[in-house]
Design a protein around this motif. Sequence first.
Motif: not given
Lengths: 701, 218
Positions: B140-161
């Motif tokens: 339900t959380v879109s990849t794009e939104e999450a990655e954009n947000y991460a970039a915005l706050v200077g964090a690295k985003h990972y999709h994990t399992s």
Amino acid sequence: MNIWFTNKPSPEASGKTVRRSGSWRHAIFKRVVSPSTPEPGRGTPVNYPASTPVSSRSCQFRQKRSKREIRELWKSAINQQIILIRMEKQNLRLKAKQQEADVKRLKLSYQELGTCDEEASDTWDLIMGQAQSNPTQKCDIQLLNSAILRGIPKHKRGQVWQFFMQQRKMGTDQSTSSTNYSHINLDIPYEQLLRQLTSQQHAILIDLGRTFPSHQYFSSPLGSGQLALFNILKAYSLLDTDVGYCQGLSFVVGLLLMHYEEEDAFSVLNYMMFNLGAREHYKPDMLGLQVKLYQLTRLIHDQDPDIQLLLYHNDVLPSLYAAPWFLTMFASQFPVGFAVRVLDLVMLHGVDVIAKFALAIVLDHKKELMQCNGLEQVMECFKTVVTQITSTKLDRYLRKVIDAEWDKQMLTYAVEYSVMNDEAFNTFLSESSAPQMPVRLQKSVSVESKMVQTENSRETSPTNTGESHPILGELIQRQNAEISKLKQEKAELRKDIQTLLSCVLTMQKLAKISSKGAICPPVPPQVTDIASKYVAGGANYFSSMMENGWSSAGGEINSSSAHRETLKVVEGIRREEWNGWHSVIPALSEYHGVDDNGSSHGIPPLDQDSDDNSSDHSSHHITFEKSGASRVGISSSGSHEKLTQNNNVTSTLSVFFIDLNRNQGETNWLGFLCANAILRLMSITESGMGIFSVSRLDSSL
Amino acid sequence: MDASSTNFATGSSSRSFSFKVVLLGEGCVGKTSVVLRYVEDRFNDKHVTTLQASFLQKRINIAGRRIQLAIWDTAGQERFHALGPIYYRDANGAILVYDITDKDSFEKVKTWVKELKKMLGNDICLSIAGNKTDLESQRTVSTEEAENYAALVGAKHYHTSAKLNHNIEELFLDLSERMVSISEGQQRKPTTRRNVVVVENSDTSASVPESNKTGCCG
């Protein structure tokens, strides 16, 4: 079939009609009579079972049956049918009972710790029987304690807990417990609560699969166990909206569900929360839990300072290891068999028992804990070694918890905690030179102090509410006396700091003049006086130095590092966000005020860097213990490298520990500043002395 | 010049680091599972609720640097913060975990980022992990939104399992690398006045007695 239709003219024709119209009757008939019914249609007498009274008659007059006889026959058939149906029902009931027993067995399928013999079961029967025959008489606590020590058989546990609840209720005034929660309507029926929806649904749902996942009753996803768990937690969150749902509660409910039916478990939960005082642990501010953790710290310190020192030095706060113990009543990390034994005592004595168990456990593992080195190892020890419970260990804990008399201390520390909070706020309010505290904050302060107050009155064991208030009053009085004493002492300490600071400066100047020589400035007598006041053996240290002569001068001390450290401390305090420390800031700013003036009392300001190749790097590592704020530890390591002497003396002004053993942050800090000043003085005069070792400041009352 | 007065507990060698990493996020997003997978390489869907905080450690090597990670797993429920900010005090890195099938848990990440920035400034390395990619169909959380947000706050985003052991190793490795580079940067700053060589010098003589330190002041 002609039995039934003898009045019909043609047996063949009638036989056909019978088969068509009377088949259902026939079926009933066949079911009622024995299976050995002869084939119909041959006119042979029907062999009725002997038990039916009508049968013999009907045999005799099988050709001619009156209406009455037929009615009789029918009657018996119907009666038997009814019996059959009843038997079937009974069968179903038995099956259900069997299932229930299975569920019960499933629920109770935890490993008991220690042996629980038949005798113990009889003992409880006896005790409860006696209590029942004499319902106004309270049972002897000693007797109950010793019986608990011997164990409660698990199939009796629920019943015994109920009995404890009655015993406790006998001793307490019902009105006291209800007035505290006047805003909560405890009379809403469980059914009604179940029909509502809770806002905590998500939080509860995600914990269902994580509560006793290895216990069979709770393991199947959304099985009966998890469903019951959900129902109770939901109902409780609706009943007590202040608490709602708090993680950890699911374990407590789980423990109850192992011994009770759903609705009973809910009422016992309410009892634990409202009457035993468990509720305070779970409120959003977790104030009750914090008090308990503070009590635990202090008790560990009282019972075994070595352990406390070890935990303290490794930064192991009680909230790190003991918070789950309190919140789940040991159920999440310890074996269930242990948790229920703890609950046995909780049901009888209240939640203070948990802190006592925690203390007993920590004390019991001194050997293992003392071998640990660093936070990691201590935490590992708490996770693996401490949670291993054997029946001998359990017995030791139980005896300790029952025998030890920690109640008075616990009460003192609970009051101490509240006074500490109150006092910290009050000093902040009255003395703060900082901008005025926002009104909102003030409000929250007063609200919080009120909560502490209520907390305290609740802390006093409900069994003797009547007596506890005088004790509380006395304690508060004593605390007040102590506060005024501390205030006096504070003024004294301030004076000492002034003296010391001026001495530091004088000595620095003198040291600079004689920077190369072997002449050391004499230590002013005031310093020796003050040193002996704060540092054990401080005077001796100075006098021995006087006798041995000073091997060299220290050169200029770089006080800028001290300044920097103080700033660091202030920063640390700000980050701590614990309001109590704000009271310290005025004292520190005073210290800095002197400094900034650069007057004769001051320490040289920052960035007046060393120019004679001598430096002093001291790193003070200061840790705060929020719940045990009475301690401030400073470990200071400084190193001097003096080119002029062509040898390096690395001296370690090592662990410097202030334990003023009290709760007023400000006094502590003044003490700390004094100690720091002494330290500075010593590091000026110190050179070849190597290690100046541990000093313990103890200006206890 | 006292080489042992570096910021790190392991002090004497600049090639060995000790970092505190904290996992934050809403309840049941898989914080414990991520840590368990990384440290012990196992997945257990039958573990109990994490109350307050638990602690695990892991030693790794990155380009010859010995790194000790102290990983703090925390309780998801908000009220546990009342017990103090012990989780993230002095943390070098934080991993903010959310559940890709739970929009609320992603919102929670945002509040965590705010809180950390407020309390610790920019000194802390941030990673955001969208966990439970094995349930991709329920995302339900879109990849794009999450990655954009991460970039915005200077964090690295990972999709994990954590369940499928997907991207877990990478998540921690990247965070460790960033923490190393930050701390090396910090170490270098004060040494501009002094001498970088001095620090290196004392590395090699870490086991040599203190008398050898004369060199630093020469």
